[in-house]
Write an enzyme that holds these catalytic residues in place. Structure first.
Site, short mmCIF file in Angstrom:
data_model
loop_
_atom_site.label_atom_id
_atom_site.label_comp_id
_atom_site.label_asym_id
_atom_site.label_seq_id
_atom_site.Cartn_x
_atom_site.Cartn_y
_atom_site.Cartn_z
N LYS A 119 109.10 31.62 48.06
CA LYS A 119 107.66 31.46 48.31
C LYS A 119 107.05 30.48 47.31
O LYS A 119 106.32 29.57 47.68
CB LYS A 119 106.95 32.81 48.16
CG LYS A 119 105.43 32.70 48.13
CD LYS A 119 104.75 34.05 47.94
CE LYS A 119 104.49 34.41 46.51
NZ LYS A 119 103.36 33.67 45.90
N ASN A 120 107.37 30.68 46.03
CA ASN A 120 106.71 29.88 45.00
C ASN A 120 107.21 28.44 44.97
O ASN A 120 106.66 27.61 44.25
CB ASN A 120 106.87 30.53 43.62
CG ASN A 120 105.98 31.76 43.50
OD1 ASN A 120 105.18 32.05 44.39
ND2 ASN A 120 106.14 32.49 42.40
N ARG A 134 95.85 31.65 46.23
CA ARG A 134 95.54 30.81 45.09
C ARG A 134 96.39 29.53 45.05
O ARG A 134 95.94 28.49 44.55
CB ARG A 134 95.76 31.64 43.82
CG ARG A 134 95.29 30.95 42.59
CD ARG A 134 95.53 31.79 41.38
NE ARG A 134 94.73 31.31 40.27
CZ ARG A 134 95.10 30.33 39.49
NH1 ARG A 134 96.25 29.73 39.68
NH2 ARG A 134 94.32 29.94 38.51
N ASP A 171 95.70 36.58 44.04
CA ASP A 171 96.20 37.86 43.53
C ASP A 171 95.25 38.45 42.51
O ASP A 171 94.68 37.72 41.70
CB ASP A 171 97.53 37.66 42.80
CG ASP A 171 98.69 37.58 43.76
OD1 ASP A 171 98.47 37.67 44.96
OD2 ASP A 171 99.81 37.43 43.26
N ASP A 211 106.72 38.32 37.43
CA ASP A 211 106.69 38.87 38.79
C ASP A 211 107.62 40.08 38.95
O ASP A 211 107.45 40.85 39.88
CB ASP A 211 107.11 37.79 39.80
CG ASP A 211 106.18 36.60 39.77
OD1 ASP A 211 105.46 36.38 40.74
OD2 ASP A 211 106.17 35.90 38.74
C1 UD1 Z 1 102.98 30.94 39.29
C2 UD1 Z 1 103.51 31.85 40.37
C3 UD1 Z 1 103.38 33.30 39.97
C4 UD1 Z 1 104.02 33.53 38.62
C5 UD1 Z 1 103.49 32.54 37.59
C6 UD1 Z 1 104.19 32.64 36.24
C7 UD1 Z 1 103.10 30.59 42.39
C8 UD1 Z 1 102.38 30.51 43.70
N1 UD1 Z 1 102.79 31.61 41.60
O1 UD1 Z 1 101.57 31.21 39.16
O2 UD1 Z 1 104.00 34.11 40.97
O3 UD1 Z 1 103.76 34.84 38.20
O4 UD1 Z 1 103.65 31.20 38.07
O5 UD1 Z 1 105.54 32.48 36.37
O6 UD1 Z 1 103.98 29.79 42.10
N2 UD1 Z 1 96.75 29.34 32.67
C9 UD1 Z 1 95.64 28.86 32.02
N3 UD1 Z 1 95.14 27.65 32.38
C10 UD1 Z 1 95.67 26.90 33.37
C11 UD1 Z 1 96.79 27.39 34.05
C12 UD1 Z 1 97.31 28.62 33.69
O7 UD1 Z 1 95.12 29.49 31.12
O8 UD1 Z 1 95.16 25.80 33.65
C13 UD1 Z 1 97.31 30.64 32.26
C14 UD1 Z 1 97.11 31.71 33.34
O9 UD1 Z 1 95.86 32.33 33.22
C15 UD1 Z 1 98.26 32.65 33.02
C16 UD1 Z 1 99.36 31.73 32.51
O10 UD1 Z 1 98.71 30.52 32.14
O11 UD1 Z 1 97.93 33.54 32.00
C17 UD1 Z 1 100.45 31.45 33.51
O12 UD1 Z 1 99.92 30.81 34.63
P1 UD1 Z 1 100.78 29.78 35.53
O13 UD1 Z 1 102.13 29.56 34.91
O14 UD1 Z 1 99.93 28.59 35.80
O15 UD1 Z 1 100.98 30.61 36.86
P2 UD1 Z 1 100.63 30.21 38.34
O16 UD1 Z 1 101.06 28.81 38.62
O17 UD1 Z 1 99.23 30.62 38.63
#
Ligand code: UD1
Length: 426
Positions: A22-23, A94, A118, A307
């Site tokens: 999915k991701n 998202r 989520d 996850d």
């Molecule tokens: C993706 C995955 C999710 C997984 C996560 C971490 C998808 C669709 N989802 O989510 O299933 O749990 O990676 O492996 O691929 N953050 C910031 N600022 C930003 C971006 C992120 O503060 O600009 C923080 C977030 O709040 C969080 C952390 O960084 O605490 C991790 O986020 P990120 O790695 O970006 O996860 P996602 O891409 O949202």
């Protein structure tokens, strides 16, 4: 409203096949926007999130043919795609934010509604914004939309992420491939899904070095061409089955599971007492009579994936001994704890630590899924609970798991999908 009804007491046994991730697939679908013409993706999971992304691309003017049975999505991108991602879709998923990078670099502007998604925490976008701004985009928030503009195109830049965000790394990568000049992304995320995206981009004509490392270097190109690409296997779904086998004392062959992407996870399951063996096309997990408790701290890849954290709590809830589970990425993933406690799990949360003391068996109850992984973990918890557990919010599970009830029944579990009335008090 649909729910999963689970009657506990079965040790899972048999084969299960893991589809594409999915991701990964959601980002590959977004990446198709970078090239005019027809991109074909195979081993696409039949999950709700893929349908949402397909609808988003259609609204951007793409033609999307989706054959869920065959696991194929074909996307035909017009010369000039639209540039607006509406709130109804971004709120539902998202990952819609991943069209931001491709659209701004390809069309010179993108309006993407600010996301919901989520229920797992605040999840900022500051790193996405920081990087795109360094590439020359002007970014502002306008009536709930993140508006990014770069009428003269983007230029490469050096970007240092203060956290290896998966979403930001992907968005910046997809923006950089068509930007003028050289980009370096330092402290980039290294998840297998990012490697998958890099491989597809490279075959489309992008010039990327450092794939799989934490420093990605991109040399911008003028244009890219569409390709056919097979999606990397879903390591989180594979890990889910590995946990399910261990927790139920079962014997499960996970076909198309990539053990190399689950290093720390399979090590932890071995410590819990499982026997893991690598096969030609996947791996096999044989669970112990009763698992031993395991301490886990979630971290970016190659650390333990956040996850899979709800499955660790489920395992520890029925394990021999006690353990500490530390969540370092998404604080709100611990919402799951309140639900699993309704099944008799003994868990105490203090900040981003959860202390779990195992009990021999859980006790069935109605519970509610708050996100994809919490939902799936509650279903697995139901397998080791006495009686009938009803997990409401099946729609969350369907976002990330292909017919989870079918797969569980094929492994011998007593699981069905039922209508669950939503009570309204007036
Ligand atoms: C993706 C995955 C999710 C997984 C996560 C971490 C998808 C669709 N989802 O989510 O299933 O749990 O990676 O492996 O691929 N953050 C910031 N600022 C930003 C971006 C992120 O503060 O600009 C923080 C977030 O709040 C969080 C952390 O960084 O605490 C991790 O986020 P990120 O790695 O970006 O996860 P996602 O891409 O949202």
């Amino acid at each position: 409203m649909e729910a999963f009804r689970v009657v506990g007491g079965t040790r899972l046994a048999g084969d299960v096949r893991v589809p594409g991730a999915k991701n990964s697939v959601l980002k590959l679908m977004a990446a198709s926007l970078l090239a005019t013409g027809r991109t074909t993706l195979s081993d696409v999971p039949d999950i709700v999130d893929v349908r949402i992304m397909a609808e988003l691309l259609r609204r951007l003017g793409c033609e999307v043919e989706h054959d869920p049975e065959a696991g194929v999505v074909a996307i035909t991108v017009p010369q000039t795609p639209g540039h607006r991602a509406d709130y109804d879709l971004v709120r539902a998923m998202r990952a819609s934010i991943s069209v931001l990078g491709p659209l701004v670099t390809r069309c010179g502007s993108a309006d993407v509604a600010l996301p919901g998604g989520d229920a797992i925490g605040s999840r900022g976008l500051d790193l996405h914004i920081l990087g795109l701004t360094a590439f020359g985009a002007q970014i502002r928030v306008d009536h709930g939309f993140l508006v990014a503009e770069a009428p003269d195109g983007l230029h490469g830049a050096e970007v240092r992420l203060d956290f290896p965000s998966v979403g930001a790394t992907e968005n910046l990568l997809m923006a950089a491939v068509l930007a003028r000049g050289t980009t370096t992304i330092e402290n980039a995320a290294r998840e297998p899904e990012i490697v998958d995206l890099c491989r597809m981009l490279r075959r489309m004509g992008a010039q990327i070095d450092g794939i799989g490392s934490s420093v990605l270097t991109v040399e911008g190109v003028e244009a890219m061409t569409p390709v056919d690409h097979r999606v990397v296997p879903d390591r989180i779904v594979a890990g889910t089955w590995a946990f399910a086998a261990t927790i139920t004392g079962g014997d499960v062959v996970v076909r198309n599971g990539e053990p190399g992407h689950l290093g720390v996870v399979l090590d932890k399951l071995t410590l819990a007492g499982a026997e893991v063996s690598v096969l030609g096309d996947g791996f096999r997990v044989v669970g112990p009579e009763r698992p031993r408790a395991i301490d886990v701290a979630t971290l970016p890849y190659p650390g333990f994936p956040t996850d899979l954290q709800p499955f660790v709590i489920t395992l520890d809830a029925v394990a021999e001994g006690a353990a500490m589970v530390t969540e370092n990425l998404f604080e709100a993933r611990f919402r799951f704890v309140q639900e699993v406690a309704r099944l008799g799990a003994q868990v105490r949360v203090d900040g981003h630590h959860a202390f779990v003391r195992g009990v021999p068996r859980l006790s069935a109850a109605p519970v509610e899924a708050s996100d994809i992984r919490a939902g799936a973990a509650l279903v697995i918890a139901g397998l080791v609970a006495d009686g009938e557990t009803v997990v409401s919010g099946a729609r969350h599970i369907d976002r990330g798991y292909e017919r989870m009830d079918h797969a569980l029944r094929a492994l011998g579990a007593n699981v069905s999908r039922v209508e669950h009335p939503d009570f309204a008090f007036v």
